[in-house]
Design a protein around this motif. Structure first.
Motif, PDB file in Angstrom:
ATOM      1  N   ILE A 168     -23.866 -30.860 -32.444  1.00 50.46           N
ATOM      2  CA  ILE A 168     -23.558 -31.898 -33.433  1.00 50.46           C
ATOM      3  C   ILE A 168     -22.047 -31.997 -33.460  1.00 50.46           C
ATOM      4  CG2 ILE A 168     -23.700 -32.576 -35.855  1.00 50.46           C
ATOM      5  CD1 ILE A 168     -26.148 -30.733 -36.100  1.00 50.46           C
ATOM      6  N   LYS A 169     -21.518 -33.175 -33.230  1.00 51.68           N
ATOM      7  CA  LYS A 169     -20.068 -33.347 -33.159  1.00 51.68           C
ATOM      8  C   LYS A 169     -19.570 -34.220 -34.308  1.00 51.68           C
ATOM      9  CE  LYS A 169     -19.701 -32.756 -28.133  1.00 51.68           C
ATOM     10  NZ  LYS A 169     -18.925 -31.506 -28.156  1.00 51.68           N
ATOM     11  N   ILE A 170     -18.416 -33.840 -34.838  1.00 50.84           N
ATOM     12  CA  ILE A 170     -17.723 -34.633 -35.855  1.00 50.84           C
ATOM     13  C   ILE A 170     -16.517 -35.271 -35.188  1.00 50.84           C
ATOM     14  CG2 ILE A 170     -16.622 -34.627 -38.120  1.00 50.84           C
ATOM     15  CD1 ILE A 170     -19.495 -33.735 -38.262  1.00 50.84           C
ATOM     16  N   TRP A 171     -16.407 -36.589 -35.314  1.00 50.22           N
ATOM     17  CA  TRP A 171     -15.334 -37.342 -34.655  1.00 50.22           C
ATOM     18  C   TRP A 171     -14.425 -37.992 -35.698  1.00 50.22           C
ATOM     19  CZ3 TRP A 171     -15.888 -37.496 -29.190  1.00 50.22           C
ATOM     20  CH2 TRP A 171     -17.149 -37.139 -28.700  1.00 50.22           C
ATOM     21  N   ASP A 172     -13.140 -38.022 -35.407  1.00 49.73           N
ATOM     22  CA  ASP A 172     -12.174 -38.773 -36.208  1.00 49.73           C
ATOM     23  C   ASP A 172     -12.114 -40.191 -35.638  1.00 49.73           C
ATOM     24  OD1 ASP A 172      -9.828 -39.997 -37.223  1.00 49.73           O
ATOM     25  OD2 ASP A 172      -8.929 -38.033 -37.604  1.00 49.73           O
ATOM     26  N   LYS A 173     -12.512 -41.160 -36.418  1.00 50.87           N
ATOM     27  CA  LYS A 173     -12.570 -42.538 -35.902  1.00 50.87           C
ATOM     28  C   LYS A 173     -11.183 -43.070 -35.545  1.00 50.87           C
ATOM     29  CE  LYS A 173     -13.710 -45.948 -38.717  1.00 50.87           C
ATOM     30  NZ  LYS A 173     -12.536 -46.867 -38.674  1.00 50.87           N
ATOM     31  N   ALA A 174     -10.167 -42.664 -36.283  1.00 51.00           N
ATOM     32  CA  ALA A 174      -8.815 -43.177 -36.040  1.00 51.00           C
ATOM     33  C   ALA A 174      -8.236 -42.644 -34.727  1.00 51.00           C
ATOM     34  CB  ALA A 174      -7.894 -42.826 -37.200  1.00 51.00           C
TER      35      ALA A 174
END
Length: 471
Positions: A168-174
């Protein structure tokens, strides 16, 4: 003695699909319910009695995900045919097509402001698009296997994705960077979503478990083993106090996150329950399954005073449409965090708190089966070295949690049966026999919060509609 906690009741059911229902969502105006199916069709069910359903045909293969835009003026669908379609949810069924990926698209979701779409695909990528111009913005591509689900955080600053590579990955949209990875030893994650306050995520796994993770401290909060088969889908109640899950064991489970326990087991589907979702207000939820049935349930239990609910509820209840029984199955959970703070803390500064480099986390480290679960409203004050001022503040926060579930009383109709050795009355509202293509047991007293096309916040979406389908 009758408990103040009322049980969920089946309000309506529909049947019209010709294969397994894969995805379900309420329109925010509570006048429509949309479903996608393996039969390649999208259907719009009108929740008003005697209103006909719409069948939208356009996809050339199974529809695996659908969602209404926040305003309810558009419906997005993702398909095995590698396209996303944007539909106008009216009788005309007009749509525009995005040739989005080179593989099956398993997930599509609007951002909270309705301006962006995120899609997840078997081509191992997550892509972000503008809704107004249907323009591709960027791709996220660190997964090494199929991506089953991708969701925006409530504030739109993060994206969470779940893949068959067991991460499960958490991404910074910016920055478009992966800022954290959770690694799952037990199996794949079928579905993942953010808690309404954005501080944690919940994951539904093929190992029959449901896990909640704090994405600020990157730790496991709760670990539930309440299903006996693969968990396909989950949905948070808008208050964040409850989580509902759908499983191949044919049941829906309602979990009390504040108390850390199982509240209800709902039996209704004849076969795997494949999808479930709460309405925007949380007063209803809907489910779909391999039996091709769509069921709309009235929540009821969230109307009770939370303190009184805990006082009267000692064990989970099985709500069965035919037979009534008490379940003794309890969740196995693991948690070491101040969860009252979790529910109340603003997420505005969370992105800056992530480690600068990507990490992997093994769930088995904290998921000790010997440790009891801590409810979301219980903090470790004894022996934790917490300053007295902070402890006092946390106690105050816990005291305020009761407010989260208080609302006006809800009147329920149906047949009530007393259950021995339990203070609750379990509802067995209707039979599921003689289901036909129109809704049965319809109710007219449901919440309505219609939106108007003239609202300023809907202007861009209206422009999109005018551009796609000029008068």
């Amino acid at each position: 003695m009758t408990s103040l906690l009322e049980d969920p009741s089946l309000e309506q059911h529909f049947k019209g699909h010709r294969d397994t229902i894969t995805s379900i969502d309420f329109n925010a105006n509570m006048k429509q319910l949309a479903t996608g199916s393996m039969d390649s069709c999208v259907m719009i069910w009108n929740l008003k009695p005697q209103m006909r359903a719409y069948r939208f045909v356009g996809h050339k293969d199974a529809v695996l995900s659908i969602q209404f835009s926040p305003s309810g003026h558009l419906l997005a669908s993702a398909s095995r045919d590698k396209t996303v379609r944007l539909w106008v949810p009216s009788v005309k069924g007009e749509s525009t097509v995005l040739k989005a990926h080179t593989g099956t698209i398993r997930s599509v979701q609007f951002s909270r402001d309705g301006q962006l779409l995120v899609t997840a695909s078997d081509d191992k990528t997550i892509k972000v698009w503008t809704v107004h111009r249907q323009k591709f913005l960027f791709s996220l591509s660190q997964h090494i296997n199929w991506v089953r689900c991708a969701k925006f955080s409530p504030d739109g600053r993060l994206i969470v994705s779940a893949s068959d590579d067991k991460t499960i990955k958490i991404w910074d949209k910016a920055t478009r960077e992966c800022i954290y990875s959770f690694y799952e030893h037990g199996g794949f994650v079928n579905y993942v979503d953010f808690h309404p306050n954005g501080t944690c995520i919940a994951a539904a796994g093929t190992d029959n478990t449901v896990k909640l993770w704090d994405i600020r401290m990157n730790k496991l909060l709760q670990h539930y083993r309440v299903h006996s088969a693969v968990v396909n889908c989950l949905s948070f109640h808008p208050t964040g106090n409850y989580l509902i899950t759908a499983s191949n064991d044919s049941t829906l489970k309602i979990l009390d996150l504040l108390e850390g326990k199982l509240l209800y087991t709902l039996h209704g589907h004849q076969g795997p329950a494949t999808c479930v979702v709460f309405s925007t207000a949380g007063d209803f939820f809907a489910s779909g399954g391999s039996d091709e049935q769509v069921m709309v349930w009235k929540t009821n239990f969230d109307a009770a005073n939370y303190e009184e609910k805990l006082k009267n509820q000692s064990q989970p209840v099985n709500c069965v449409l035919k037979d009534l029984e008490i379940s003794s199955q309890l969740p196995e959970c693991a948690s070491k965090t101040h969860a009252a703070e979790l529910l109340k803390t603003d997420f505005s500064d969370a992105v800056s708190n992530f480690p600068s480099q990507q990490k992997k986390y093994s769930s088995n480290i904290l998921a000790s089966e010997s440790e009891p679960a801590l409810p979301f409203n219980q903090s470790h004050q004894e022996g934790s070295g917490i300053p007295s001022a902070l402890a006092s503040t946390l106690e105050h926060i816990v005291g305020q949690l009761d407010v989260l579930t208080q609302c006006g009383g809800v009147t329920r109709t149906g047949h009530t049966h007393g259950v021995e050795d339990c203070n609750l009355h379990v509802v067995c509202p209707v039979s599921i026999n003689a289901i036909n293509s129109t809704c049965t047991n319809g109710r007219s007293n449901r919440t309505s919060c219609p939106t108007t096309l003239g609202c300023a916040r809907h202007t861009k979406e209206e422009d999109t509609l005018m551009k796609l389908w000029p008068k």
